[in-house]
Write a protein that holds these residues in place. Structure first.
Motif, mmCIF file in Angstrom:
data_model
loop_
_atom_site.group_PDB
_atom_site.id
_atom_site.type_symbol
_atom_site.label_atom_id
_atom_site.label_comp_id
_atom_site.label_asym_id
_atom_site.label_seq_id
_atom_site.Cartn_x
_atom_site.Cartn_y
_atom_site.Cartn_z
ATOM 1 N N LEU A 188 20.378 -28.068 36.222
ATOM 2 C CA LEU A 188 19.104 -28.337 36.981
ATOM 3 C C LEU A 188 18.707 -29.847 36.634
ATOM 4 O O LEU A 188 17.748 -30.189 37.708
ATOM 5 N N LYS A 189 19.132 -30.664 36.123
ATOM 6 C CA LYS A 189 18.671 -31.842 35.837
ATOM 7 C C LYS A 189 18.793 -32.853 37.381
ATOM 8 O O LYS A 189 17.893 -33.414 37.349
ATOM 9 N N VAL B 45 8.967 -33.089 37.741
ATOM 10 C CA VAL B 45 8.614 -32.557 38.875
ATOM 11 C C VAL B 45 10.069 -32.402 39.596
ATOM 12 O O VAL B 45 10.842 -33.248 39.786
ATOM 13 N N SER B 46 10.085 -31.189 40.172
ATOM 14 C CA SER B 46 11.364 -30.712 40.854
ATOM 15 C C SER B 46 11.255 -31.193 42.161
ATOM 16 O O SER B 46 10.208 -31.565 42.670
ATOM 17 N N VAL B 47 12.331 -31.084 43.056
ATOM 18 C CA VAL B 47 12.490 -31.332 44.389
ATOM 19 C C VAL B 47 11.312 -30.290 45.310
ATOM 20 O O VAL B 47 11.065 -30.907 46.470
ATOM 21 N N CYS B 48 10.862 -29.452 44.929
ATOM 22 C CA CYS B 48 10.003 -28.799 45.254
ATOM 23 C C CYS B 48 8.623 -29.131 45.382
ATOM 24 O O CYS B 48 7.688 -28.722 46.049
ATOM 25 N N ASP B 49 8.404 -29.999 44.592
ATOM 26 C CA ASP B 49 7.023 -30.567 44.299
ATOM 27 C C ASP B 49 6.867 -31.868 45.224
ATOM 28 O O ASP B 49 7.859 -32.697 45.569
ATOM 29 N N SER C 174 21.825 -22.751 41.570
ATOM 30 C CA SER C 174 22.595 -23.151 42.718
ATOM 31 C C SER C 174 21.781 -24.393 43.513
ATOM 32 O O SER C 174 22.435 -24.997 44.556
ATOM 33 N N GLY C 175 20.468 -24.685 43.134
ATOM 34 C CA GLY C 175 19.876 -25.824 44.000
ATOM 35 C C GLY C 175 18.498 -25.330 44.638
ATOM 36 O O GLY C 175 18.344 -24.217 44.535
#
Length: 285
Positions: free
Chosen positions: A185-186, A201-205, A224-225
Motif C-alpha cells: 500500500l506504500k 493520507v491515502s489517495v482517497c483523501d 490491488s490499489g
C-alpha cells in the motif's frame, strides 16, 4: 492475508470477536478489507538547533581554554552543561548544549542548544519562540545577583550580551509513512503535516496530491490499489470506474414505455394521415 473462522472472515490480520472483526492499525471495514483513508502519527519529532553566544563575567579566560583536550576545557564544559541544564530544563524540547568555542572577554561562549520538538506545519515558529525563551531563561535566572553573587552562582551571565545567531529545524523524512504502511500500500500514501498533527493520507483523501476522485461513490484502498464503490447501485447504472457517469434505472424503466408509446402514436398518426390522403384522392378521381 486472509484469516477464516467459523463465525466470519477477517482479512489483513483482523481478529474475529464473535460479532465483528477487530482490525489492526491501518485497516477498517466489516472484515478489515479496506485500508484506512487517513492514519494519524502520534508524537512525531524532529531535531532542531539554536546557535547562541553568552558572556560569563565571573570567569577569566586562560590560554588552555583554547585547547578542547585540556583538563581546564573539559572541566569548564562539564560545569557549563550542568548550569545550562538548570537554566533550560523546563523549556520545551531542550536536550543538551554543545560548546563550539571559548574566547577572551571575560569568557565568551559560542554554543549550540539541541532541541527535539513535535512536528507540525508551524514547527519553525515554535523553534523561533523557544529560541527567544532561551535568551530570557539566561537573563532571568536567579542564580546570581547584579554583583555576580549567589549561593549557586557558578556562572554569572552578562544579560546585555546573550543573543541568538541562528536556528535550524531538520526536515521530516518524506518516507516516514513507510514505517506505518504495509509494503503493497506504500505507493498510495503520502505524508501530510498540518498545524496540529502529522498524517499519512491515502489517495482517497482529498488532501492527497493526486486524489482518486469518486464522483458518486466512496473511494477505498485495497491491496490491488484504489477503487470506487459506486453509491445507490440499486437505483443507478454506472458507465465508468470513477462513478462519474450514471443512468437512473427508474428513469429508464419509465422512459422506455413512454418512448414506445410516443413512437406508436407517431406511427399511428402517419398511417392515419396517409389513409386520409388516399381516401381524398379516391373521391376526387
Amino acid at each position: 492475508m486472509t484469516t477464516t473462522t467459523n463465525a466470519g472472515q477477517c482479512q489483513n490480520g483482523g481478529t474475529w470477536l464473535g460479532t465483528h472483526c477487530k482490525c489492526p492499525d491501518g485497516y477498517e471495514g466489516t472484515y478489515c478489507q479496506y485500508a484506512k483513508e487517513t492514519i494519524e502519527l502520534k508524537d512525531v519529532t524532529v531535531n532542531a538547533t539554536v546557535e547562541m553566544k553568552a558572556k560569563i563575567d565571573n570567569r577569566n579566560f586562560t590560554e588552555d581554554l583554547k585547547n578542547k583536550t585540556s583538563a581546564a576545557y573539559r572541566d569548564f564544559e562539564k560545569e557549563f552543561k550542568e548550569q545550562m541544564r538548570k537554566v533550560y530544563e523546563r523549556l520545551e524540547g531542550y536536550q543538551d548544549v554543545e560548546i563550539h568555542e571559548l574566547t577572551n572577554g571575560s569568557i565568551l561562549v559560542n554554543y549550540t542548544v539541541l532541541l527535539k520538538v513535535l512536528v507540525s506545519a508551524t514547527v519553525n515558529a515554535t523553534v523561533e519562540t523557544i529560541s527567544q525563551n532561551l535568551v530570557k531563561a539566561i537573563n532571568n535566572n536567579t542564580f546570581c545577583n547584579s554583583s555576580c553573587v549567589g549561593a549557586d552562582c557558578d556562572f554569572c551571565f552578562n544579560s546585555n550580551f546573550t543573543n541568538i545567531t541562528s536556528y535550524e529545524v531538520n526536515g521530516v523524512e518524506s518516507s516516514l509513512c513507510d514505517n506505518y504502511i504495509v509494503e503493497e500500500l506504500k505507493p498510495y500514501y503520502t505524508l501530510l503535516i498540518t498545524n496540529t498533527s502529522v498524517f499519512c493520507v491515502s489517495v482517497c483523501d482529498k488532501r492527497s496530491p493526486d486524489p482518486h476522485n469518486c464522483v458518486h461513490g466512496k473511494c477505498i484502498v485495497m491491496l490491488s490499489g484504489p477503487q470506487c464503490e459506486c453509491s445507490d447501485q440499486s437505483a443507478f447504472w454506472y458507465q465508468d470506474s470513477m462513478c462519474s457517469s450514471r443512468i437512473s434505472k427508474i428513469g429508464v424503466a419509465v422512459g422506455v414505455p413512454v418512448t414506445v408509446l410516443v413512437v406508436t402514436i407517431a406511427i399511428f398518426t402517419v398511417l392515419l394521415v396517409r389513409a386520409k390522403r388516399q381516401k381524398d384522392d379516391y373521391r376526387l378521381s
